[in-house]
Design an enzyme around this catalytic site. Sequence first.
Site, PDB file in Angstrom:
ATOM      1  CG  ASN A  62      -0.398  -0.472  -4.009  1.00 30.02           C
ATOM      2  OD1 ASN A  62      -0.979   0.592  -3.820  1.00 30.02           O
ATOM      3  ND2 ASN A  62       0.103  -1.202  -3.028  1.00 30.02           N
ATOM      4  CD  GLU A  74      -1.657  -5.403   2.075  1.00 30.37           C
ATOM      5  OE1 GLU A  74      -1.522  -6.495   1.515  1.00 30.37           O
ATOM      6  OE2 GLU A  74      -0.710  -4.583   2.206  1.00 30.37           O
ATOM      7  CG  ASP A  84      -0.403   5.710   0.374  1.00 35.90           C
ATOM      8  OD1 ASP A  84      -0.208   4.522   0.698  1.00 35.90           O
ATOM      9  OD2 ASP A  84       0.509   6.513   0.122  1.00 35.90           O
ATOM     10  CG  HIS A 117       2.854   2.431  -4.513  1.00 37.45           C
ATOM     11  ND1 HIS A 117       2.748   1.295  -3.754  1.00 37.45           N
ATOM     12  CD2 HIS A 117       3.681   2.114  -5.557  1.00 37.45           C
ATOM     13  CE1 HIS A 117       3.483   0.324  -4.278  1.00 37.45           C
ATOM     14  NE2 HIS A 117       4.069   0.797  -5.387  1.00 37.45           N
ATOM     15  CG  ASP A 167      -4.760  -8.516   4.019  1.00 35.99           C
ATOM     16  OD1 ASP A 167      -3.677  -7.992   4.294  1.00 35.99           O
ATOM     17  OD2 ASP A 167      -5.107  -8.881   2.868  1.00 35.99           O
TER      18      ASP A 167
END
Length: 530
Positions: free
Chosen positions: A396, A431, A405, A401, A388
């Site tokens: 973010n 994630e 990505d 966002h 993670d």
Amino acid sequence: MWLDLYMFFLLFVLFAYLFVSVTVTNLHKSYFYFHFLMMLWPLFQFAIKITENPAIQLVYVKLAFVDLSLLGAGWLVFTFFLTGHTALLRNKKAFLFFIPALLTSAGVFVNYRGMFVQPFDGAYINRYYGPLFWIVIPVLLGYLLVPLFILAKTFASAQAPRTKRKIKLVLIGIVVLLASAVFDIFINVIYFSSAMIVPGLTSLGIFVSAIFFVIAIRRYKMLDIVTIAHQDVIDTIADGILVLDEHERVMEINRSFRPYLDLRLGERFVIESFLKFSCGEPQREQFLQTYREEPLRTARIDIIAEEADRRYISLQTAPIILNKVRVGRIVTLQDITEVRRLVNDLERLAVTDSLTGCYNRHYLTQHLESDIMLHVRGHRPFAILLLDIDFFKRINDQFGHLAGDEVIVWTVDTIRRTIRQTDSIARFGGEEFMIYLPDTAPTEAAILAERIKASIETGQAAVENGAYRLSITVSIGLLSVDTFEGGLQSNPNGYITQLFTLVDEALYQAKKNGRNQVVGSAAFAKRSIS
């Protein structure tokens, strides 16, 4: 001298009769061209005799023999149409068929120093033929003999009685034409005597042969529109079609089949010649067994026709049944390259994550269910990592966002460069990523997990087209399985669910301990899985 004129009028009547009584197709047009040339010979022979001017007589003599040369070439072309060899006319070298006719026509028309023809008693009604004539005549006879051979071969390979009758009539017609021409040469050229001229022999032969041709066209529908349309339809089909008789001889083949295997009517089809393409030995043997031992069954196999660009071909064979008896077989070829590529793309999309290109959770679950159970049965160690990205929400919130990505994609690329080719990575959540390590002992799995963590920690992810470089860390839960107790194989789904729960607990512990670390051991597996 009137015999030639009569022959011209009779040939014209046949021409008109045929023109008004049939539906004109391209094949009919080729015959009309041929018939028109037949009409010109008696017309020019008559014209020679009605003028007393030697110069004009010579022009008609030349035109008559030029017409005869074109008639020979026309007959060859018409034969190609009749026997289904029109592909020869589309070949780049097709012009070679017409060169002899053009050369002889040029020689006849020039008549250099009278080498082709000279007058008798100052006129050309009766005439002497020179050495060029004996070059022209074999060429003309060749134009008749070659079609005769092609037609005879087609007649021998034809199976249907109606087809044989049609070809037989055409054969008789060409034999009559050939015999009359040869007889004319012997009587009026080789044994020439001004007192014993037999007029109109070739003209009469042309007329009689035309009668046979017209009968074949009208009575037996030699150029029938349905037959032509049938072949045209077959040739426009993109799939390859091959029709075989009970002895595996080719009865019909369409244009789409020829690029894969160029066959002629009457030739024998060898199925093994097709299966030289890559298709897998077990599938090949199974297909051949069905093809040979069970001819009443439909058989199908997919083959790779061209290794270079991976063209996939579906080959299917089916019996042709008439009155409960197999009388032949139809072989079809279908290019399924685009279908296979589309299926492959859909399969890839179904098992991969659209953002990162790695596997998705659904695929990994299915893959683990089968592969892990093989490891369990074989008592082979394996490990699962659940990873993670730390503090991903901050990325973010601060950068957006799209930047998030980019961080995810960079993380996956870094993991891929670190793990082995036998390992699998899947996007497990937003994630979160799961890594499956087959045939991996606990110590080796721990080393690899630390290496992944270090690779990410020491790198920097470029976001917003390189405007920012972010340092990130990951937390990793590690589950190593190298001890297998009884009952593990009874419930694969439940077993996988327990594995996911345990590795998730390990990841939770890593986050609870402060993140940027690896937590887990084989003890997790031994503690809860039974």
